[in-house]
Design a protein around this motif. Sequence first.
Motif, PDB file in Angstrom:
ATOM      1  N   ARG A  12      36.758  28.816  38.127  1.00  0.00           N
ATOM      2  CA  ARG A  12      37.146  28.829  39.544  1.00  0.00           C
ATOM      3  C   ARG A  12      38.541  28.256  39.727  1.00  0.00           C
ATOM      4  NH1 ARG A  12      31.482  28.073  40.606  1.00  0.00           N
ATOM      5  NH2 ARG A  12      31.621  25.823  40.300  1.00  0.00           N
ATOM      6  N   GLU A  13      38.838  27.165  39.017  1.00  0.00           N
ATOM      7  CA  GLU A  13      40.188  26.595  39.081  1.00  0.00           C
ATOM      8  C   GLU A  13      41.236  27.606  38.646  1.00  0.00           C
ATOM      9  OE1 GLU A  13      41.225  22.407  37.893  1.00  0.00           O
ATOM     10  OE2 GLU A  13      39.273  22.590  36.915  1.00  0.00           O
ATOM     11  N   LEU A  14      40.967  28.269  37.524  1.00  0.00           N
ATOM     12  CA  LEU A  14      41.932  29.207  36.966  1.00  0.00           C
ATOM     13  C   LEU A  14      42.104  30.424  37.866  1.00  0.00           C
ATOM     14  CD1 LEU A  14      43.808  29.754  34.593  1.00  0.00           C
ATOM     15  CD2 LEU A  14      41.871  30.761  33.360  1.00  0.00           C
ATOM     16  N   LEU A  15      41.007  30.930  38.415  1.00  0.00           N
ATOM     17  CA  LEU A  15      41.086  32.078  39.320  1.00  0.00           C
ATOM     18  C   LEU A  15      41.916  31.746  40.555  1.00  0.00           C
ATOM     19  CD1 LEU A  15      37.378  33.301  39.134  1.00  0.00           C
ATOM     20  CD2 LEU A  15      39.365  34.742  38.650  1.00  0.00           C
ATOM     21  N   SER A  16      41.651  30.604  41.173  1.00  0.00           N
ATOM     22  CA  SER A  16      42.357  30.228  42.393  1.00  0.00           C
ATOM     23  C   SER A  16      43.853  30.085  42.148  1.00  0.00           C
ATOM     24  CB  SER A  16      41.802  28.916  42.952  1.00  0.00           C
ATOM     25  OG  SER A  16      40.461  29.083  43.364  1.00  0.00           O
ATOM     26  N   ALA A  17      44.226  29.487  41.023  1.00  0.00           N
ATOM     27  CA  ALA A  17      45.642  29.271  40.732  1.00  0.00           C
ATOM     28  C   ALA A  17      46.330  30.571  40.315  1.00  0.00           C
ATOM     29  CB  ALA A  17      45.792  28.228  39.627  1.00  0.00           C
ATOM     30  N   ALA A  18      45.689  31.337  39.448  1.00  0.00           N
ATOM     31  CA  ALA A  18      46.332  32.526  38.895  1.00  0.00           C
ATOM     32  C   ALA A  18      46.498  33.633  39.930  1.00  0.00           C
ATOM     33  CB  ALA A  18      45.525  33.042  37.702  1.00  0.00           C
ATOM     34  N   LEU A  19      45.596  33.675  40.922  1.00  0.00           N
ATOM     35  CA  LEU A  19      45.634  34.754  41.904  1.00  0.00           C
ATOM     36  C   LEU A  19      46.265  34.324  43.226  1.00  0.00           C
ATOM     37  CD1 LEU A  19      42.095  36.301  41.292  1.00  0.00           C
ATOM     38  CD2 LEU A  19      44.235  36.689  40.063  1.00  0.00           C
ATOM     39  N   GLU A  20      46.880  33.143  43.242  1.00  0.00           N
ATOM     40  CA  GLU A  20      47.422  32.605  44.490  1.00  0.00           C
ATOM     41  C   GLU A  20      48.477  33.511  45.103  1.00  0.00           C
ATOM     42  OE1 GLU A  20      49.377  28.452  46.223  1.00  0.00           O
ATOM     43  OE2 GLU A  20      48.978  28.682  44.081  1.00  0.00           O
ATOM     44  N   SER A 345      44.200  44.149  47.027  1.00  0.00           N
ATOM     45  CA  SER A 345      42.895  43.912  47.653  1.00  0.00           C
ATOM     46  C   SER A 345      41.904  43.352  46.637  1.00  0.00           C
ATOM     47  CB  SER A 345      42.347  45.215  48.245  1.00  0.00           C
ATOM     48  OG  SER A 345      43.199  45.722  49.245  1.00  0.00           O
ATOM     49  N   PHE A 346      41.929  43.899  45.439  1.00  0.00           N
ATOM     50  CA  PHE A 346      41.019  43.461  44.374  1.00  0.00           C
ATOM     51  C   PHE A 346      41.238  41.986  44.039  1.00  0.00           C
ATOM     52  CE2 PHE A 346      40.337  43.057  39.716  1.00  0.00           C
ATOM     53  CZ  PHE A 346      38.984  43.366  39.650  1.00  0.00           C
ATOM     54  N   LEU A 347      42.484  41.592  43.857  1.00  0.00           N
ATOM     55  CA  LEU A 347      42.785  40.210  43.485  1.00  0.00           C
ATOM     56  C   LEU A 347      42.505  39.249  44.639  1.00  0.00           C
ATOM     57  CD1 LEU A 347      46.092  40.738  41.467  1.00  0.00           C
ATOM     58  CD2 LEU A 347      43.767  40.483  40.579  1.00  0.00           C
ATOM     59  N   LYS A 348      42.801  39.671  45.873  1.00  0.00           N
ATOM     60  CA  LYS A 348      42.520  38.812  47.025  1.00  0.00           C
ATOM     61  C   LYS A 348      41.020  38.592  47.185  1.00  0.00           C
ATOM     62  CE  LYS A 348      44.856  39.462  50.866  1.00  0.00           C
ATOM     63  NZ  LYS A 348      45.542  40.154  51.992  1.00  0.00           N
ATOM     64  N   ALA A 349      40.238  39.626  46.941  1.00  0.00           N
ATOM     65  CA  ALA A 349      38.782  39.488  47.038  1.00  0.00           C
ATOM     66  C   ALA A 349      38.268  38.490  46.014  1.00  0.00           C
ATOM     67  CB  ALA A 349      38.109  40.842  46.850  1.00  0.00           C
ATOM     68  N   LEU A 350      38.792  38.533  44.819  1.00  0.00           N
ATOM     69  CA  LEU A 350      38.344  37.618  43.766  1.00  0.00           C
ATOM     70  C   LEU A 350      38.747  36.178  44.071  1.00  0.00           C
ATOM     71  CD1 LEU A 350      39.128  39.820  40.650  1.00  0.00           C
ATOM     72  CD2 LEU A 350      36.877  38.910  41.251  1.00  0.00           C
ATOM     73  N   ARG A 351      39.959  35.998  44.552  1.00  0.00           N
ATOM     74  CA  ARG A 351      40.401  34.629  44.861  1.00  0.00           C
ATOM     75  C   ARG A 351      39.562  34.043  45.997  1.00  0.00           C
ATOM     76  NH1 ARG A 351      44.295  31.499  47.769  1.00  0.00           N
ATOM     77  NH2 ARG A 351      45.006  29.780  46.438  1.00  0.00           N
ATOM     78  N   ARG A 352      39.290  34.847  47.014  1.00  0.00           N
ATOM     79  CA  ARG A 352      38.456  34.381  48.116  1.00  0.00           C
ATOM     80  C   ARG A 352      37.047  34.060  47.634  1.00  0.00           C
ATOM     81  NH1 ARG A 352      37.853  31.423  52.459  1.00  0.00           N
ATOM     82  NH2 ARG A 352      36.447  32.321  54.045  1.00  0.00           N
ATOM     83  N   ALA A 353      36.529  34.878  46.734  1.00  0.00           N
ATOM     84  CA  ALA A 353      35.185  34.629  46.197  1.00  0.00           C
ATOM     85  C   ALA A 353      35.143  33.300  45.449  1.00  0.00           C
ATOM     86  CB  ALA A 353      34.777  35.775  45.279  1.00  0.00           C
ATOM     87  N   ALA A 354      36.210  32.983  44.715  1.00  0.00           N
ATOM     88  CA  ALA A 354      36.258  31.710  44.001  1.00  0.00           C
ATOM     89  C   ALA A 354      36.292  30.536  44.970  1.00  0.00           C
ATOM     90  CB  ALA A 354      37.482  31.685  43.081  1.00  0.00           C
ATOM     91  N   GLU A 355      37.070  30.667  46.043  1.00  0.00           N
ATOM     92  CA  GLU A 355      37.164  29.582  47.026  1.00  0.00           C
ATOM     93  C   GLU A 355      35.840  29.368  47.749  1.00  0.00           C
ATOM     94  OE1 GLU A 355      40.295  31.043  49.457  1.00  0.00           O
ATOM     95  OE2 GLU A 355      41.905  30.295  48.163  1.00  0.00           O
ATOM     96  N   ARG A 374      30.833  39.090  48.317  1.00  0.00           N
ATOM     97  CA  ARG A 374      30.786  39.860  49.572  1.00  0.00           C
ATOM     98  C   ARG A 374      31.807  39.311  50.572  1.00  0.00           C
ATOM     99  NH1 ARG A 374      25.325  39.973  48.004  1.00  0.00           N
ATOM    100  NH2 ARG A 374      24.530  42.124  47.823  1.00  0.00           N
ATOM    101  N   LYS A 375      31.900  37.986  50.640  1.00  0.00           N
ATOM    102  CA  LYS A 375      32.912  37.379  51.519  1.00  0.00           C
ATOM    103  C   LYS A 375      34.328  37.797  51.082  1.00  0.00           C
ATOM    104  CE  LYS A 375      30.283  34.666  54.145  1.00  0.00           C
ATOM    105  NZ  LYS A 375      30.201  34.808  55.618  1.00  0.00           N
ATOM    106  N   GLY A 376      34.507  37.900  49.781  1.00  0.00           N
ATOM    107  CA  GLY A 376      35.803  38.329  49.280  1.00  0.00           C
ATOM    108  C   GLY A 376      36.147  39.745  49.710  1.00  0.00           C
TER     109      GLY A 376
END
Length: 498
Positions: A12-20, A345-355, A374-376
Motif C-alpha cells: 500500500r505504501e509503494l502503490l500510494s507513492a509510485a502512483l501519486e 484512469s487505471f492508475l488513479k483507480a489503483l491509488r484510490r483503492a490503496a488509500e 470499487r471505490k477506485g
Amino acid sequence: MTEAPLTADEYRELLSAALEEAAYADTRRPTAHSLFMPDSHRTALYVDTTVVPGGRGVGKTFWYRSLLDDGLRELAAAEYRIRRLNRLRVHRGYGFDWISECYPGPGDLNGMIASGEQPYDIWYTVLLVALGHEELRALTEWPEKVAWVRAHPGPAQRTVERADRQAYDENIVHLLLFDALEHLHHDRRQADRLVGGILRLALQMRFGTRNIRLKVFVRPDMFDAARLHFPDASKLSGYAARLEWSRTDLYGLLFHFLGNEDGDGDSHLAGLAYRFRRMTGGWEPHAGGTRHVPPALLRNDEPTQSLLFEQIADPFMGADFRKGKPYTWLPNHLMDGNGRISPRSFLKALRRAAEVTRTSCPDHGWALHQEAIRKGVQEASLGRVAEVSEDTPWVELAIKPLAGYQVPIAEPTVLGVWKDMDLSAALARDSAQYAQADRPELVRTGPRHPDDLPRLITELRELGVMTERRSDGRLDLPDVYRIAFGLGRKGGIPKPAP
C-alpha cells in the motif's frame, strides 16, 4: 522469485507513492523514471508513421514531449530498436505550450481563420519557420508570416527543397510534431479544417520529400472528421498507428512504476522498490541505473501478471470466483464504449483503492480490498468525466440531463429528454461562450452536428461515451462514464456518495 513478498502494508505504501503523479500526466514532463514503453506503441514512434490517433489520457502528449527530449528519445531508440530516432531534428508544429516563435496560438489561429486564411497555408508557414527561413524569422506576427508565404510561393518551395537535400546529405530527418489539436479552435468545424490542413501538409511531405516528415498526435474522431475537409487524408491511414493499451500493457505500466519508485529522497520507499525488483527478478538497469526495465513476462504475460497481482489484491470481487477476479474486473470496468482504457484512469483507480484500504481496513490481508477497488473505479469515473467535460463540454451538456435514468435506455427516451431541454440551443450558447471568451486557452471542441440530435448519439458513440446494445438497440453507457454522470444500472457500481 528471489526475495520474500512485500507485506500488504508495504504494498500500500509503494502503490500510494509510485502512483501519486498519475493524475498529472498532462502537466508533468516525462522523465526517464516515468518512461514506460509498451510493445504496442513501437509502431507509433516509427519516423514514417505520420498519424498517431489516441483518446484522452492514452499517451499522445507524453510521446510528443518525449520525442522533443533528446535524452528520452535516445532511450526510446535503444529500447524500441529504432535507430532512426537518433538521427532526428525535431521541431514543434503545435502543442499545449504557448511558444509563439514556433507556431501561432489559439488567438492568432482564430483571427486568421476568421479573415479567410487557408489552414494549409498556416501550417506550411509553421514548417518553413521550423526549417529556418530567414525572411519569416524576421517577421513578428503570424498573419504577416502567412501572408509572406502566400505571396512568395517560389522562395518558400525552394526552402523546403534545400532543407530536404541538406538533411539527406547529413543523414538526418526533420520531424515536425503536432499535439493538442482539440484546442485549435472553439468551432468544431473549423478545428476539423485546421486538422485537415495539417494532414494535407503531412501527405505532401511524405510523398514529396525524402527527409522531412510530420507526426500528428490526434483524437480518433478528429482524424475521421478531418477527412471530410481533405479527401486524400484516407491515404494517410496506411501511415497511422493508434495508441492503445491492452490489459497486459496496463499492468506492465503498474509494475514499472512500482519498480522505479525512487522515493524522492525517502530511502524507505526506494528500498521497497528495490525489494520489489529483487522479488520479481529480471529487471534491467538503464540510464545509469536511474531507470529499471521490467522483464518481458511482467510486461506481456497475463498468467505471470495475474499471479503477482494476486499478492496485491483480494482474490475475488465478492465471496467467490463468480464475481470475478480483480486482475480482469478492474480494466473491464474502466473501458470506454470502444473497448479502450486510459492508463491514467487505471492508475488513479489503483491509488484510490490503496488509500481506501489503508483508512478503512488497515489490517486487511491484502493491499487492496475488493470494496476499495470499487471505490477506485468510482474515483476514476469522476476523473474521466471531468476530463471529457473539459475537452468536450458538449458531452456533459448532453449526458448530465440523463442522470437518474437506468441503462440500457431506449433512444427515443434520450431524444425526448434532449428535446424537452432544447439541447441544440444549449449547445449554441456554449459554443458562443467559448467563441467570445477573452482567454483563448478556453478553446474547446464542439459537436459536428449540434442541431441534429440523432447524429449527436452517433458522435457520442464515436467518442466511446455511449454504446448500442446489439440485442435490442437500446443505448448504454460504460461504467467509466455512467457512474459519475449519475445513471443507474441494475446490480452495477453505484454513483459515489457526496
